[in-house]
Design a protein around this motif. Structure first.
Motif, short mmCIF file in Angstrom:
data_model
loop_
_atom_site.label_atom_id
_atom_site.label_comp_id
_atom_site.label_asym_id
_atom_site.label_seq_id
_atom_site.Cartn_x
_atom_site.Cartn_y
_atom_site.Cartn_z
N CYS A 549 0.87 -1.18 0.00
CA CYS A 549 0.00 0.00 0.00
C CYS A 549 0.90 1.22 0.00
CB CYS A 549 -0.92 -0.01 1.22
SG CYS A 549 -1.83 1.53 1.45
N GLN A 550 0.74 2.10 -0.99
CA GLN A 550 1.58 3.28 -1.11
C GLN A 550 0.72 4.53 -1.27
OE1 GLN A 550 3.89 2.26 -4.55
NE2 GLN A 550 5.54 1.34 -3.33
N VAL A 551 1.21 5.64 -0.73
CA VAL A 551 0.55 6.94 -0.91
C VAL A 551 1.20 7.64 -2.10
CG1 VAL A 551 0.10 9.19 0.14
CG2 VAL A 551 0.00 7.13 1.54
N PHE A 552 0.41 8.00 -3.09
CA PHE A 552 0.97 8.68 -4.25
C PHE A 552 0.49 10.14 -4.36
CE2 PHE A 552 -2.94 6.69 -5.75
CZ PHE A 552 -3.58 7.72 -6.44
N ASP A 553 -0.46 10.54 -3.49
CA ASP A 553 -0.94 11.92 -3.56
C ASP A 553 -1.52 12.33 -2.21
OD1 ASP A 553 -1.57 14.41 -4.93
OD2 ASP A 553 -3.66 13.79 -4.71
N ARG A 554 -1.26 13.60 -1.83
CA ARG A 554 -1.80 14.14 -0.59
C ARG A 554 -2.13 15.61 -0.85
NH1 ARG A 554 0.32 16.31 4.35
NH2 ARG A 554 -0.75 15.50 6.20
N PHE A 555 -3.40 16.00 -0.62
CA PHE A 555 -3.84 17.32 -1.06
C PHE A 555 -4.80 17.94 -0.05
CE2 PHE A 555 -7.18 19.73 -3.36
CZ PHE A 555 -6.42 20.81 -3.77
N ARG A 556 -4.60 19.25 0.23
CA ARG A 556 -5.52 20.05 1.03
C ARG A 556 -5.94 21.26 0.21
NH1 ARG A 556 -2.04 18.79 5.49
NH2 ARG A 556 -3.12 17.73 7.19
N ASP A 557 -7.17 21.70 0.37
CA ASP A 557 -7.68 22.88 -0.35
C ASP A 557 -8.05 23.94 0.68
OD1 ASP A 557 -8.75 24.75 -1.99
OD2 ASP A 557 -10.33 23.48 -2.84
N LYS A 562 -12.34 22.13 -3.78
CA LYS A 562 -12.23 20.74 -4.21
C LYS A 562 -12.34 19.76 -3.03
CE LYS A 562 -9.30 21.85 -8.18
NZ LYS A 562 -8.02 21.60 -8.86
N VAL A 563 -11.82 20.18 -1.89
CA VAL A 563 -11.89 19.36 -0.68
C VAL A 563 -12.35 20.28 0.45
CG1 VAL A 563 -10.59 17.94 0.97
CG2 VAL A 563 -10.05 17.85 -1.47
N PRO A 564 -13.34 19.85 1.24
CA PRO A 564 -13.83 20.71 2.32
C PRO A 564 -12.71 21.12 3.28
CG PRO A 564 -15.27 18.83 2.01
CD PRO A 564 -14.07 18.57 1.16
N VAL A 565 -12.83 22.31 3.85
CA VAL A 565 -11.87 22.79 4.83
C VAL A 565 -11.89 21.85 6.04
CG1 VAL A 565 -11.23 24.69 6.37
CG2 VAL A 565 -12.14 25.17 4.08
N GLY A 566 -10.69 21.50 6.55
CA GLY A 566 -10.58 20.57 7.66
C GLY A 566 -10.45 19.12 7.22
N PHE A 567 -10.45 18.92 5.91
CA PHE A 567 -10.30 17.56 5.36
C PHE A 567 -9.07 17.54 4.45
CE2 PHE A 567 -14.54 17.56 6.86
CZ PHE A 567 -14.92 16.24 7.09
N LEU A 568 -8.62 16.35 4.11
CA LEU A 568 -7.53 16.19 3.15
C LEU A 568 -7.86 15.04 2.21
CD1 LEU A 568 -5.55 13.51 3.84
CD2 LEU A 568 -4.93 14.94 5.77
N SER A 569 -7.26 15.14 1.03
CA SER A 569 -7.41 14.08 0.03
C SER A 569 -6.14 13.25 0.01
CB SER A 569 -7.66 14.69 -1.35
OG SER A 569 -7.66 13.69 -2.34
N LEU A 570 -6.33 11.93 0.08
CA LEU A 570 -5.19 11.03 0.13
C LEU A 570 -5.34 10.00 -0.99
CD1 LEU A 570 -2.78 10.79 2.16
CD2 LEU A 570 -3.99 8.87 3.16
N GLY A 571 -4.32 9.91 -1.84
CA GLY A 571 -4.33 8.91 -2.91
C GLY A 571 -3.55 7.68 -2.49
N CYS A 572 -4.21 6.54 -2.37
CA CYS A 572 -3.56 5.29 -1.95
C CYS A 572 -3.59 4.28 -3.09
CB CYS A 572 -4.27 4.69 -0.74
SG CYS A 572 -4.13 5.69 0.74
N ARG A 573 -2.47 3.64 -3.33
CA ARG A 573 -2.38 2.62 -4.36
C ARG A 573 -2.23 1.26 -3.70
NH1 ARG A 573 1.24 4.54 -8.84
NH2 ARG A 573 -0.74 5.57 -9.32
N LEU A 574 -3.18 0.35 -3.98
CA LEU A 574 -3.17 -1.00 -3.45
C LEU A 574 -2.71 -1.96 -4.54
CD1 LEU A 574 -6.63 -0.95 -1.60
CD2 LEU A 574 -4.40 -0.23 -0.74
N GLN A 575 -1.82 -2.89 -4.17
CA GLN A 575 -1.30 -3.85 -5.14
C GLN A 575 -1.61 -5.26 -4.66
OE1 GLN A 575 2.71 -2.32 -4.82
NE2 GLN A 575 2.64 -1.56 -6.92
#
Length: 611
Positions: A549-557, A562-575
C-alpha cells in the motif's frame, strides 16, 4: 625487575576492581614472584615495644566505619629534602614532589598500597582526634583545592575545633604539614570501603587514597606495616629527630577466609587442557594460599576468592594461555537474550551508517537542568545529578555543536539506556535530521528534510528489526528545546523503545509468475487522521494477496472548493498478486469494498466520488 626492564622503564598496569592487592608495587612483585621473576622483600626494622604517646588521644564513634586507627607522634627536622631516587620514582608514577613528609606517605602508598596522612600537630586544636560522622553545615577546605560541604553520612577526622580531614578521601588545608613543620602526627588507619566510596563520589574527590579504600579488601596488616615503613624512610632520610609513641584506637579486623575445595579433574575438564599440578601448587603457595585437606585457604588480602570457580580463574591465568581451547564446549549454552540485543544493536548501527547517519555518544548522567531526569540519591558530581529519561536532549546538544560550526546537514542517531517508570531502565533509539536530504547536485534541486524523512527511516527499521516498535515521539524539536541548546534551524526527531528480540532472518520470497492487479483509491478524510491510522485500517482487513500500500498523492484545499476545509485528500495505491493463480476482478473488488468499509469506520474516510 631491573634486570628485565633496565633504566627508566615505566610500566602501566591495569588491574580489575576485585584485586585491590595489586594496587601497589609489593602486590605486583608478589604476583610476579609466583611466576618465577626474582623479587626482594622490604627490610623493616624489628618491631620494638611501642610506647603510648603522651598528650594525644584518639577516639572512634563508629567502629564499623573505622575499625582501626593509629596516630604516631614524631618530631622531625626542617630543611631535609626528599632523596633523588624517591623523587624520580614518584615522578615516574605521576606524583609531584611536595616535600619529604608528603613524599614519604605517597611513596608508601605506591609501595604497599596503604594510604596515610600527616597532620601538623601545632596546627590542630586540642589534643584529641575523633573519628565521627560529619555534622550538618560543616565544611572542609581540602588539599585537593575543593571546598567540600559535608553530609551527615560522611566520615571525618575532627579536632577540638572541627573537621580536619575527610576519612580516607582528603586532608584539610588548615592542618596540613608545611616546610616549617616540626611536630607531626602520622595517621594510618582502616576505613570501611562503603563510607569512603559514597563520600568520594558525592564530592567528586577521586584521590589516590579514596581509590584504594573504595575498592575494599585492603589487608588490615598493612596499617602497622605502612606505619613502620614511613618511620623507617624518615629515619633513613635523616629527618626523624624523635619518635614519641603511638596512640591506638580499635584493632585490626582479620576477615574470615574459608578454605575453598579444588577438584583438579573437574578443573581440567572445564578449562579444556591438562594442568601441571606440581608447578601450580607451588605457585599457589607463593601467592599466599595454604592447602588444607584438598582445599586451598586464600590469604587475607585475597577476599575475592570464595568459590571453586575463583580458583579456576587462578589456574587459568597461571597457565599457558595458548593451551586454552578456542572453541566452545558442546555443553555450553547457546546465544543468550543479551547476545540477541547486542546483535540487534550492531545491525541497527550498520543499517543507519549505510544510510548516512552518524552515531552520537552522550552520557547517561546529566545536570539537573538538562531536560527531564530521574534524580540520583547520590550524585556522581555537579554534572551528574540525574539519570536521563530521554535521548533527545543529548542529540539536541550534539546537533547544536555541529550547526554552530557550519554542519547544518545532519543525520544523527543514538542508542542508549534511559530511566523509565518504576526505576527501571529502557534501551532506546533516537534519530535527528536537519538541513538538506542530499548534497547539492547540478542535476537536481535542493531537497530539505522533513517529518517524512525521519518517519521513512523509522519504518525501514521496523521492517528490518523486530525489536523496533512504533516511535514514542516523532515530531519537530520544539521552540523551547531549540532555545535551550541554541538552535534556530528546523530539526526533526524520533525516539522509541528497543525491545529484546532475536535478529530477524532474511526471508526468501519467490517472484510470482501471475499478473498483479492495481487499484487506486482517492480518499477524503479529516486532516487529523494520520497515515499510520490509515495503514492500520487497511492491513486489518487486507488479504494475504495484498503486496503493498503506497501513498501517491496528498492534497488540502484551503479554499474548500475541491476538498472541504478541515479535510484532506489522500491517494492510496493497493497492489494485489497471488503466487498460485490469476486473480479475478470480482474478488479484488470484494477486497476493495472490505478495505473501504474499514477506512470508513476507523478513519471516517470516503471516496471523493461519493462526497
Amino acid at each position: 625487575m631491573e634486570s628485565l626492564y633496565p633504566g627508566e622503564t615505566v610500566m602501566e598496569v591495569e588491574i580489575t576492581s576485585n584485586r585491590p592487592d595489586l594496587a601497589s608495587i609489593a602486590g605486583l612483585a608478589r604476583e610476579l614472584s609466583a611466576l618465577g621473576v626474582p623479587s626482594r622483600s622490604i627490610k623493616l626494622p624489628p618491631a620494638t615495644p611501642e610506647g603510648v604517646v603522651k598528650g594525644w588521644r584518639v577516639s572512634i564513634e563508629d567502629c564499623k566505619a573505622c575499625p582501626h586507627y593509629t596516630l604516631s607522634a614524631l618530631t622531625v627536622k626542617t630543611g631535609v629534602d626528599s632523596p633523588d631516587w624517591m623523587k624520580k620514582r614518584l615522578m615516574a608514577a605521576g606524583f609531584r614532589s611536595l616535600g619529604l613528609l608528603v613524599d614519604v606517605t605517597n611513596y608508601v602508598l605506591l609501595e604497599l598500597g596503604q594510604p596515610s596522612h600527616v597532620f601538623d600537630a601545632e596546627r590542630l586544636d586540642g589534643t584529641t582526634l575523633t573519628v565521627r560522622k560529619a555534622k550538618a553545615g560543616e565544611i572542609l577546605q581540602g588539599l585537593d583545592g575543593g571546598k567540600h560541604g559535608l553530609a551527615p553520612d560522611d566520615l571525618v577526622i575532627a579536632d577540638g575545633k572541627g573537621v580536619v580531614a575527610i576519612a580516607g578521601v582528603v586532608g584539610g588545608v588548615d592542618s596540613s604539614v608545611q616546610s616549617s613543620s616540626r611536630r607531626i602526627l602520622l595517621e594510618v588507619a582502616s576505613f570501611h570501603a562503603g563510607f569512603v566510596r559514597k563520600t568520594s563520589r558525592r564530592l567528586s574527590a577521586s584521590t589516590e587514597s579514596a581509590k584504594r579504600f573504595a575498592r575494599g579488601g585492603l589487608d588490615s596488616a598493612l596499617v602497622e606495616l605502612a606505619r613502620r615503613r614511613i618511620v623507617q624512610l624518615l629515619q633513613e632520610a635523616g629527618a626523624l629527630e624523635k619518635y614519641e609513641g603511638v596512640a591506638l584506637a580499635g584493632s585490626p579486623v582479620v576477615p574470615p577466609c574459608k578454605a575453598v575445595p579444588l577438584r583438579w579433574e573437574k578443573a581440567e575438564k572445564i578449562l579444556g587442557f591438562s594442568l601441571e599440578r606440581g608447578r601450580l601448587e607451588k605457585q599457589f603457595v607463593a601467592l599466599g594460599f595454604r592447602e588444607e585437606k584438598g582445599a586451598w585457604k586464600p590469604p587475607q588480602w585475597r577476599m575475592d576468592v570464595v568459590e571453586e570457580v575463583d580458583l579456576l580463574e587462578e589456574l587459568a591465568r597461571l597457565s599457558d594461555q595458548e593451551k586454552i581451547p578456542a572453541i566452545l564446549d558442546s555443553q555450553a549454552e547457546g546465544r543468550s537474550a543479551e547476545d540477541g540485543n547486542h546483535l540487534m544493536a550492531r545491525g541497527i548501527r550498520a543499517f543507519l551508517a549505510e544510510r548516512g547517519y552518524f552515531e552520537v555518544l552522550s552520557g547517561a548522567l546529566v545536570k539537573a537542568d538538562e531536560g527531564k531526569a530521574t534524580r540520583l540519591s547520590l550524585a556522581a558530581g555537579p554534572d551528574a545529578v540525574g539519570y536521563r529519561q530521554s535521548l533527545l536532549p543529548g542529540l539536541g546538544r550534539a546537533a547544536a555543536r555541529n550547526i554552530s560550526r557550519g554542519g547544518i546537514d545532519l543525520k544523527l542517531f543514538e542508542l542508549g539506556r534511559v530511566s523509565a517508570t518504576g526505576g527501571q531502565e529502557e534501551l532506546r533509539l533516537a534519530l535527528l535530521v536537519s538541513g538538506r536530504e542530499r548534497a547539492v547536485h547540478w542535476q537536481e534541486g535542493e531537497s530539505g528534510v522533513d517529518l517524512f524523512s525521519v518517519q521513512g527511516i523509522w519504518e525501514e527499521l521496523r521492517k528490518r528489526f523486530s525489536g523496533v516498535n512504533q516511535p514514542l515521539a516523532l515530531r519537530p524539536l520544539s521552540n523551547e528545546e531549540k532555545k535551550a541548546v541554541g538552535i534556530k534551524a528546523s530539526v526533526w526527531v524520533a525516539e522509541g523503545i528497543l525491545l529484546k528480540s532475536e535478529p530477524k532472518p532474511a526471508e526468501f520470497l519467490a517472484v510470482s509468475s501471475y499478473p498483479g492487479v492495481q487499484r487506486d483509491l482517492a480518499l477524503v478524510m479529516p486532516d487529523r487522521v494520520s497515515f499510520a491510522e490509515v495503514e492500520k485500517a487497511i492491513h486489518q482487513v487486507a488479504p494475504t494477496e495484498m503486496e503493498g500500500c503506497q501513498v501517491f498523492d496528498r492534497f488540502r484545499d484551503p479554499q474548500g472548493v475541491k476538498v472541504p476545509v478541515g479535510f484532506l485528500s489522500l491517494g492510496c495505491r493497493l497492489q494485489f498478486r497471488s503466487t498460485g493463480r490469476t486473480l479475478s476482478d470480482e474478488e479484488v473488488s470484494g477486497w476493495e469494498r472490505q478495505i473501504l468499509q474499514s477506512l470508513s469506520s476507523r478513519c471516517e474516510a470516503k471516496l471523493r466520488s461519493v462526497l
